[in-house]
Write a protein that holds these residues in place. Structure first.
Motif, short mmCIF file in Angstrom:
data_model
loop_
_atom_site.label_atom_id
_atom_site.label_comp_id
_atom_site.label_asym_id
_atom_site.label_seq_id
_atom_site.Cartn_x
_atom_site.Cartn_y
_atom_site.Cartn_z
N ARG A 18 21.43 -4.26 -40.92
CA ARG A 18 21.32 -3.42 -42.09
C ARG A 18 21.25 -1.98 -41.60
N ASP A 37 12.46 -0.68 -43.86
CA ASP A 37 11.59 -1.86 -43.92
C ASP A 37 12.00 -2.88 -42.86
N VAL A 38 11.01 -3.39 -42.16
CA VAL A 38 11.21 -4.45 -41.17
C VAL A 38 10.56 -5.71 -41.70
N ASP A 39 11.35 -6.79 -41.81
CA ASP A 39 10.87 -8.03 -42.41
C ASP A 39 10.11 -8.92 -41.45
N LYS A 40 10.41 -8.80 -40.16
CA LYS A 40 9.73 -9.66 -39.19
C LYS A 40 9.62 -8.94 -37.86
N GLU A 43 12.40 -7.41 -34.55
CA GLU A 43 13.70 -6.87 -34.92
C GLU A 43 13.98 -5.58 -34.17
N ILE A 89 5.48 -5.75 -38.78
CA ILE A 89 6.18 -5.86 -40.05
C ILE A 89 5.71 -4.73 -40.97
N GLY A 90 6.66 -4.12 -41.68
CA GLY A 90 6.28 -3.07 -42.61
C GLY A 90 7.29 -1.94 -42.64
N GLU A 91 6.82 -0.78 -43.08
CA GLU A 91 7.67 0.37 -43.31
C GLU A 91 7.57 1.35 -42.15
N SER A 116 18.41 -8.01 -36.21
CA SER A 116 17.60 -9.03 -35.57
C SER A 116 17.88 -9.05 -34.08
#
Length: 210
Positions: A18, A37-40, A43, A89-91, A116
């Motif tokens: 992304r 934003d990082v989902d996991k 990354e 994880i987060g912003e 990823s």
């Protein structure tokens, strides 16, 4: 079959990374921040920027994780290309600061990419299908790396072109105003010489009675 395979590859690449490419003006004495934003955890975060115009083509920048920890920081940088692993994880916060300029606005191109880190596991199927899938993934990774190199090269030449154009415009403006100043100086000197000569001949032509 080939169309289905191409569609699957395209969707897989879209899910893999992304990215957002932006061009932002940074006013003088201003600070602007952007977020990803990082989902996991684990990354990859890619961050690229280049100052296209304004002043000495430099900017201050800062990157923070969701906990407020500074990951990257730089002062008076013209451009940068960074890749690091997001451990939380987060912003994530990406900020540009133009405090060194009191009047000049800076124009900055930048990319923020989230992808990823681990590769997708190869299906544990015996035979030819697994081999073809593995070869296809390797080809996709090589193609992705080549495309990223081409993109960086295009961004480099785009930056060089913008900076060269900005330098030409600045040089033309300086030449114009120098020519105006030189013309006004010559006209002023000519008028001053006429005034001096007129005053001299007027003074020598006077008659005084005793």
């Amino acid at each position: 079959m080939s169309r289905t395979l191409a569609l699957a590859v395209t969707l897989w690449l879209a899910a893999y990374a992304r990215a957002s490419a932006l061009t932002a003006p940074i006013p003088a004495n201003a600070r602007q921040c952007y977020y990803a934003d990082v989902d996991k955890a684990g990354e990859k975060l890619g961050f690229y920027f280049a100052v296209q115009s304004g002043g000495s083509f430099d900017i201050d920048f800062e990157v923070k994780d969701p906990n407020g920890k500074i990951l990257l920081i730089g002062q008076r940088e013209r451009q940068g290309d960074y890749v690091f692993t997001a451990n939380h994880i987060g912003e994530y916060e990406f900020c540009f600061e133009n405090d060194m300029s009191t009047l000049t606005e800076k124009l900055v191109d930048f990319d923020i990419m989230v992808e990823s880190e681990p590769r997708r596991d190869v299906p544990l199927k015996p035979g030819q299908i697994a081999d073809q899938t593995s070869a296809l993934e390797e080809s996709i990774y090589r193609l992705n790396n080549m495309l990223m190199k081409i993109k960086r090269t295009q961004q480099y030449f785009h930056t060089r072109e913008n900076r060269g154009f900005s330098t030409v415009v600045s040089t033309q403006s300086r030449i114009f105003w120098y020519a105006v100043f030189q013309t006004l100086t010559v006209v002023g000197m000519a008028l001053f010489q006429v005034y001096i000569l007129q005053a001299f001949f007027t003074a020598t032509g006077r008659r005084y009675k005793v």
